[in-house]
Design an enzyme around this catalytic site. Sequence first.
Site, PDB file in Angstrom:
ATOM      1  N   GLU A 118       0.849  -1.195   0.000  1.00 10.48           N
ATOM      2  CA  GLU A 118       0.000   0.000   0.000  1.00 10.48           C
ATOM      3  C   GLU A 118       0.879   1.236   0.000  1.00 10.48           C
ATOM      4  O   GLU A 118       0.459   2.317   0.387  1.00 10.48           O
ATOM      5  CB  GLU A 118      -1.014  -0.023   1.141  1.00 10.48           C
ATOM      6  CG  GLU A 118      -0.537  -0.468   2.477  1.00 10.48           C
ATOM      7  CD  GLU A 118      -1.672  -0.624   3.483  1.00 10.48           C
ATOM      8  OE1 GLU A 118      -2.483   0.299   3.621  1.00 10.48           O
ATOM      9  OE2 GLU A 118      -1.741  -1.678   4.133  1.00 10.48           O
ATOM     10  N   CYS A 171      -3.804  -3.843   4.018  1.00 12.90           N
ATOM     11  CA  CYS A 171      -2.872  -4.844   4.555  1.00 12.90           C
ATOM     12  C   CYS A 171      -3.226  -6.279   4.177  1.00 12.90           C
ATOM     13  O   CYS A 171      -2.422  -7.187   4.381  1.00 12.90           O
ATOM     14  CB  CYS A 171      -2.811  -4.750   6.081  1.00 12.90           C
ATOM     15  SG  CYS A 171      -2.505  -3.097   6.686  1.00 12.90           S
ATOM     16  N   HIS A 200      -3.203 -10.476  11.623  1.00 13.72           N
ATOM     17  CA  HIS A 200      -2.654  -9.175  11.219  1.00 13.72           C
ATOM     18  C   HIS A 200      -2.385  -8.367  12.495  1.00 13.72           C
ATOM     19  O   HIS A 200      -3.283  -8.223  13.335  1.00 13.72           O
ATOM     20  CB  HIS A 200      -3.637  -8.435  10.308  1.00 13.72           C
ATOM     21  CG  HIS A 200      -3.244  -7.011  10.058  1.00 13.72           C
ATOM     22  ND1 HIS A 200      -2.032  -6.677   9.500  1.00 13.72           N
ATOM     23  CD2 HIS A 200      -3.863  -5.840  10.339  1.00 13.72           C
ATOM     24  CE1 HIS A 200      -1.938  -5.362   9.428  1.00 13.72           C
ATOM     25  NE2 HIS A 200      -3.037  -4.826   9.937  1.00 13.72           N
TER      26      HIS A 200
HETATM   27  N1  CAA Z   1       0.236   2.328  30.585  1.00 11.87           N
HETATM   28  C1  CAA Z   1      -0.428   1.265  30.072  1.00 11.87           C
HETATM   29  N2  CAA Z   1      -1.300   1.380  29.025  1.00 11.87           N
HETATM   30  C2  CAA Z   1      -1.511   2.615  28.497  1.00 11.87           C
HETATM   31  C3  CAA Z   1      -0.870   3.770  29.017  1.00 11.87           C
HETATM   32  C4  CAA Z   1       0.048   3.590  30.094  1.00 11.87           C
HETATM   33  N3  CAA Z   1       0.713   4.610  30.611  1.00 11.87           N
HETATM   34  N4  CAA Z   1      -1.274   4.826  28.288  1.00 11.87           N
HETATM   35  C5  CAA Z   1      -2.158   4.379  27.365  1.00 11.87           C
HETATM   36  N5  CAA Z   1      -2.305   3.036  27.504  1.00 11.87           N
HETATM   37  C6  CAA Z   1      -3.125   2.130  26.696  1.00 11.87           C
HETATM   38  C7  CAA Z   1      -4.531   2.638  26.420  1.00 11.87           C
HETATM   39  O1  CAA Z   1      -5.411   2.311  27.481  1.00 11.87           O
HETATM   40  C8  CAA Z   1      -4.846   1.893  25.133  1.00 11.87           C
HETATM   41  O2  CAA Z   1      -5.155   0.545  25.418  1.00 11.87           O
HETATM   42  P1  CAA Z   1      -6.670   0.005  25.292  1.00 11.87           P
HETATM   43  O3  CAA Z   1      -7.122   0.332  23.890  1.00 11.87           O
HETATM   44  O4  CAA Z   1      -6.552  -1.453  25.533  1.00 11.87           O
HETATM   45  O5  CAA Z   1      -7.452   0.752  26.312  1.00 11.87           O
HETATM   46  C9  CAA Z   1      -3.500   1.851  24.413  1.00 11.87           C
HETATM   47  O6  CAA Z   1      -2.514   2.079  25.397  1.00 11.87           O
HETATM   48  C10 CAA Z   1      -3.356   2.936  23.326  1.00 11.87           C
HETATM   49  O7  CAA Z   1      -3.647   4.169  23.923  1.00 11.87           O
HETATM   50  P2  CAA Z   1      -4.645   5.167  23.192  1.00 11.87           P
HETATM   51  O8  CAA Z   1      -5.878   4.439  22.716  1.00 11.87           O
HETATM   52  O9  CAA Z   1      -4.823   6.345  24.049  1.00 11.87           O
HETATM   53  O10 CAA Z   1      -3.749   5.551  21.951  1.00 11.87           O
HETATM   54  P3  CAA Z   1      -4.075   6.517  20.757  1.00 11.87           P
HETATM   55  O11 CAA Z   1      -5.507   6.947  20.762  1.00 11.87           O
HETATM   56  O12 CAA Z   1      -3.047   7.578  20.746  1.00 11.87           O
HETATM   57  O13 CAA Z   1      -3.825   5.624  19.480  1.00 11.87           O
HETATM   58  C11 CAA Z   1      -4.457   3.999  17.883  1.00 11.87           C
HETATM   59  C12 CAA Z   1      -4.140   4.263  19.360  1.00 11.87           C
HETATM   60  C13 CAA Z   1      -5.823   4.563  17.553  1.00 11.87           C
HETATM   61  C14 CAA Z   1      -4.468   2.495  17.641  1.00 11.87           C
HETATM   62  C15 CAA Z   1      -3.387   4.679  17.000  1.00 11.87           C
HETATM   63  O14 CAA Z   1      -2.119   4.174  17.269  1.00 11.87           O
HETATM   64  C16 CAA Z   1      -3.664   4.580  15.519  1.00 11.87           C
HETATM   65  O15 CAA Z   1      -4.411   5.348  14.946  1.00 11.87           O
HETATM   66  N6  CAA Z   1      -3.011   3.602  14.826  1.00 11.87           N
HETATM   67  C17 CAA Z   1      -3.148   3.414  13.394  1.00 11.87           C
HETATM   68  C18 CAA Z   1      -4.412   2.703  13.042  1.00 11.87           C
HETATM   69  C19 CAA Z   1      -4.368   1.256  13.437  1.00 11.87           C
HETATM   70  O16 CAA Z   1      -3.324   0.641  13.569  1.00 11.87           O
HETATM   71  N7  CAA Z   1      -5.553   0.657  13.604  1.00 11.87           N
HETATM   72  C20 CAA Z   1      -5.650  -0.752  13.914  1.00 11.87           C
HETATM   73  C21 CAA Z   1      -6.819  -1.391  13.223  1.00 11.87           C
HETATM   74  S1  CAA Z   1      -6.748  -0.997  11.492  1.00 11.87           S
HETATM   75  C22 CAA Z   1      -5.590  -2.057  10.839  1.00 11.87           C
HETATM   76  O17 CAA Z   1      -5.241  -3.034  11.445  1.00 11.87           O
HETATM   77  C23 CAA Z   1      -5.014  -1.763   9.498  1.00 11.87           C
HETATM   78  C24 CAA Z   1      -3.633  -1.233   9.669  1.00 11.87           C
HETATM   79  O18 CAA Z   1      -2.693  -1.985   9.675  1.00 11.87           O
HETATM   80  C25 CAA Z   1      -3.444   0.212   9.826  1.00 11.87           C
END
Ligand code: CAA
Length: 444
Positions: A83, A120, A244
């Site tokens: 991609e 992916c 994945h």
């Molecule tokens: N100690 C322990 N855990 C902590 C913490 C700390 N100090 N601070 C945060 N966390 C945890 C949170 O609770 C959360 O876990 P849960 O979801 O289990 O509650 C985790 O860490 C991540 O924290 P946030 O949700 O606050 O993180 P974020 O909002 O900044 O981003 C995300 C998370 C949305 C996945 C982001 O990384 C993102 O947009 N990633 C790209 C999209 C992606 O990968 N999506 C996955 C599905 S799509 C897919 O699979 C296709 C692909 O390859 C892209």
Amino acid sequence: MTAVGIDGLEIWAGKLELDLPEVFAPAQGDDPGKYTKGLGLHASSFPDTYEDIVTMGANAALRLMRRKDVAPDEIGRIDVATESAFDKSKPVSTYVAGCLEQVLDGDFRHANKGERKFACISGTQALDDAYNWVRAGRHRGKRALVVATDTALYARDDAGEATQGAGAVAMLIGEDPDLVSFTQAQGFGSMDETDFLKPQQQFPSVDGQRSVQVYLARMREAVEDYESQAGDVHPEDFAYAPFHTPFPGMVRKAALLGFRHVSRDTEYEDRVAEEIGRQPRREEFDDLEGFRAALKDYTDALAETDVYQDWYARTVEPTLELSRYCGNWYTGSVHVARASGLLQAAEAGQDLTGERLLVGSYGSGAQAEIHHETIQPGWEENIRALNVKDQFRDRYDLTYEEYERIHDAHNHEKETDTDELATPDEEFVFDGWGRMGERKYRYV
Ligand code: CAA
């Protein structure tokens, strides 16, 4: 019927490393636990200035062809899944073939080349195409080369920046495979979704939290569709479940829901019943909200049971080990998960021949696919030949300032003059632009 499947695979990681808890988290003002515990990530692999999807894909393919002693004229098709493509017409597979022809004897003149796109999941789709090609008898005794290669970079300050990565997986597909064989049963969950996309742009537009929900929803549908073909899945049916892995925390969420589903009406549900009760059934509730609340309580309690944690540690955790140190490789990610599980088993001296893998692929946009594979004699030798852990260890460790420059160097919208940080050695490198805007490569 002769078995058809993956005869061998090789992995090529970007040559730079970004330490997430030590370097990235402090610069972002984040608690390192968000990365190590929440997302389950310790490091991302990054491409140096001379690396891109072609160099990484060709380097993985060259290692594979040399190790398996396969000549170019023994390859009947080359599909690249990515991609991160940079050309809307000329497929990346032609560039990869051109690279390989620089150093191997012979050429790929009679190989059918293409490029596969569906976020992916396209690496798995390319395996499907190769399997169907062999099964249809159109392969003339030749093998297919499938390369899944991506530079999975997000725009600076996007939440996805935490999950970046870069690398390639090359796989040979043919008859009597030495690694895993495929079967006909598969299940799909596929809907038009707007969770992650790149409409004529280099870095993705992502609705991160929604993408997590879409992953879980489509994966669930794919499991149910698979079960309609292959029968109900039982928790003990598979040695590993490589899924994945955009980040290991995503698979942790999927695994819990998956286990709840496949343990229903089995002795596993009985074993946890004394501790947490039985799974709530819809017919026991007057309203959907009450059912959902009870299901959430049950699922939270299930996650804490020894029964679930033992199953997770055996069946899922080993598939996440490599990903923790390389981040998301998009099309390559599920194939890294497969390799990771098998590598852990080989290191532990387990004999997996004849056992099964439940493979779950996902592509945003969105589609999930589930199938199973049977591990073949020869798997251990194949997997032991991987040097991926040495590659990870030898990566150049980025400072935050170097990370910022490298990210800019890979941003098509920025003009940068950044020196390379690692030293290329016996590998393909990007070598500038040709007169028609094509990218040029050379082997050093
Ligand atoms: N100690 C322990 N855990 C902590 C913490 C700390 N100090 N601070 C945060 N966390 C945890 C949170 O609770 C959360 O876990 P849960 O979801 O289990 O509650 C985790 O860490 C991540 O924290 P946030 O949700 O606050 O993180 P974020 O909002 O900044 O981003 C995300 C998370 C949305 C996945 C982001 O990384 C993102 O947009 N990633 C790209 C999209 C992606 O990968 N999506 C996955 C599905 S799509 C897919 O699979 C296709 C692909 O390859 C892209």
